[in-house]
Design an enzyme around this catalytic site. Sequence first.
Site, PDB file in Angstrom:
ATOM      1  N   ILE A  87       0.833  -1.198   0.000  1.00 44.40           N
ATOM      2  CA  ILE A  87       0.000   0.000   0.000  1.00 44.40           C
ATOM      3  C   ILE A  87       0.868   1.249   0.000  1.00 44.40           C
ATOM      4  CG2 ILE A  87      -1.814   1.253   1.241  1.00 44.40           C
ATOM      5  CD1 ILE A  87      -2.315  -1.546   2.683  1.00 44.40           C
ATOM      6  N   CYS A  88       0.474   2.227  -0.829  1.00 47.71           N
ATOM      7  CA  CYS A  88       1.186   3.503  -0.821  1.00 47.71           C
ATOM      8  C   CYS A  88       0.308   4.523  -0.120  1.00 47.71           C
ATOM      9  CB  CYS A  88       1.476   3.933  -2.252  1.00 47.71           C
ATOM     10  SG  CYS A  88       2.338   5.483  -2.364  1.00 47.71           S
ATOM     11  N   LEU A  89       0.617   4.821   1.128  1.00 46.91           N
ATOM     12  CA  LEU A  89      -0.197   5.774   1.886  1.00 46.91           C
ATOM     13  C   LEU A  89       0.724   6.520   2.846  1.00 46.91           C
ATOM     14  CD1 LEU A  89      -3.077   6.755   2.548  1.00 46.91           C
ATOM     15  CD2 LEU A  89      -3.221   4.965   4.268  1.00 46.91           C
TER      16      LEU A  89
END
Lengths: 220, 494
Positions: A87-89
């Site tokens: 996940i890119c967060l």
Amino acid sequence: MDARRRRVMKEIADCKNDKSSNIRIDMIDDSPFHLNGSFPGPEDTPYQGGHFEVDIVIPPTYPFQPVKMKFITKVYHPNVSSASGAICLDILKDAWSPVLTLKSTLISLQSLLCSPEPNDPQDAEVAKHFTTSKGSFDDTARYWTQIYAVDPSARGKSSEKLQSAGDEVAMAGLEKAHVDQFEALGFERGKVIDALRRLNYRGANVANITEDRIVEELLK
Amino acid sequence: MDMDAFNDDFKVTSKGKHKSYEIDYESLTQGAVEKLMQADIEHISGIFGVDENTASLLLRYMNWNKERLIEKYMDNAASVTSSAGISPLEPPTSQSQAPIRSSIEAFVCPICFDDSQTKTLCLSCDHTFCASCWIAYATSKIRDDQEMAIRCMAEGCSLVAPDLFVRSILEEDTTTWDRFRELVIRHFVASNPNLKYCPYPSCTHTVSCPSASSKSSLATVVPTVACGASATHKFCFGCPIDGDHRPVICGVAKMWLKKCRDDSETANWIKSNTKECSKCQSTIEKNGGCNHMTCKKCKHEFCWVCMGPWIEHGTAWYSCNRYDEKDGVDARDAQSKSRASLERYLHYYNRWANHEQSAKLSIELYSKTEKKMEEMQITSDLTWIEVQFMKKAVDEVEKCRMTLKWTYAMAYYLDKGNEKELFEDNQRDLERAVEDLSELLESPIEAENIPTLRQKVTDKTVYVQKRNEIVLEDTANGFLEGRWQWNCSVDGFD
């Protein structure tokens, strides 16, 4: 009891008591440091109706360093790797604050599904699909939700039909007619799907890609 | 013989004279850098009338650029102060957790959920957490993230903890506090173009070299510096090369290293395994089959052995006996031209690599010799000092081989002409002297021949040292005078 364990146990208990958020956190085995989180797909999005599971690892320096999360359920989303679930967060990286909790982070993931950030993608192919033809992207994302995120019992009999061969095409967000066209030229079906996906042969983009270009890609 | 007399043997020029290939620099300890930093902080603190903690945070926010800070601060002090994380964007509201300090029993730390903590802390934003969480947080930020801005733990709060606060929470952990100070100093050094941190692992020295701080100065000087911690901590102030790349300037050294990385392995392989098509010059690898080649690109058909067109071979399959045919000669000529540039590169590269290799080997040889000589010292009546002359010589050989190594990089890029010839003459003289000395070092050592060997080695060492000085000095002067002409465009030259 050390502070980290106390904090995680309390977070798990708090989450159990909070029925309104619909967020679940369960222990895998007996360790509170490897968890399984899950939440329903947000309404009015292609993820609606799905049930998304997240693998949660609590690092030894938690909560001063961010928790590690990745999707177990396959998700078609620009900020989630379609292969690994990574996940890119921002809050999972630099923007983490020790006052954030597992629950609040899972809620953030849920809202990430509502508002993708295609300019900061984790999965470039999916992001390309999103930016060039939103409609087709939504179809694929909805399809993935049906295949991977809907409880098999709830899906009932339709599941068998969905997983038949033709669905590979829909899973890649492609048109069956396009795939058939190149398969007829003597290329293997799987290869055609791969090539068309790489080239983002979808929606309005179809007009920009010549057939020669596709054949060239297929011959690589 | 005493030590001074021994050293005199090797003395070439008088001390204190500034040589043109050397640069003025100063090595600073961490304490000295801290003083420079403190002076800046006091300066800002005096001008703005703020305390030193605040001045320090303001300077860090502006990357220690005093002029810009003063300009911005005079323009809008409030906005700079809040972006620097000194004052909250909005003053804390009355319903915040401020009064909790007075009723400690009711306080539950929002991070560890512990209600038994008696000591709580907060910054001016009044986001209160227990002391042990603050300690764990600051330690994790400093040690794991190498972060010197310790922000408030509350989500979205951008307040930065002042040094006094960090100091107080790390009271019992001096290692982490020292690391924090080092991070601040590193930031100060990195922000100042006149300063550079010593790149050697765990070294804390800084070198100040104002005369090499601008990019344009690097076209005329090679700023080789060494920090005060150890003479072996030699590095280039102008580029990231660890070590001494004199006499070539940073731009050329960088270009050469890049070329070597890209080319060497591939070039050797190409040279030994391929030929070029005699018509279109594409590089072709013959990986089997007969000598009748057809170029994939231009469809030219030729013979792999003589490089002549296949048409002249008629039906003479596999037996090429047409070496003197005119077309074959022409084709080979064309090919040799395109090979020439590769050959040229390899000429320089092989010598470059050879000097590096030889330097390593002479050090290895020395460690063997050293053992032998020390044994001899015990078995014969030689003194310690009398068996030490080899060390000096080996050091000198290594130093000169490094110079020689880089002269090949320089020569590769030098344009043909008188200047290059003079340069290569100096290079040749040094090379010859170094090779002679190297050979002497390999001669067998017996107790009887030590005095003569010692004399020979010492004489040769002095000569080699002189030749090295000449190469370094002349090249450095050439840069200052703008004498060198390049055969391609080099950074910093027009």
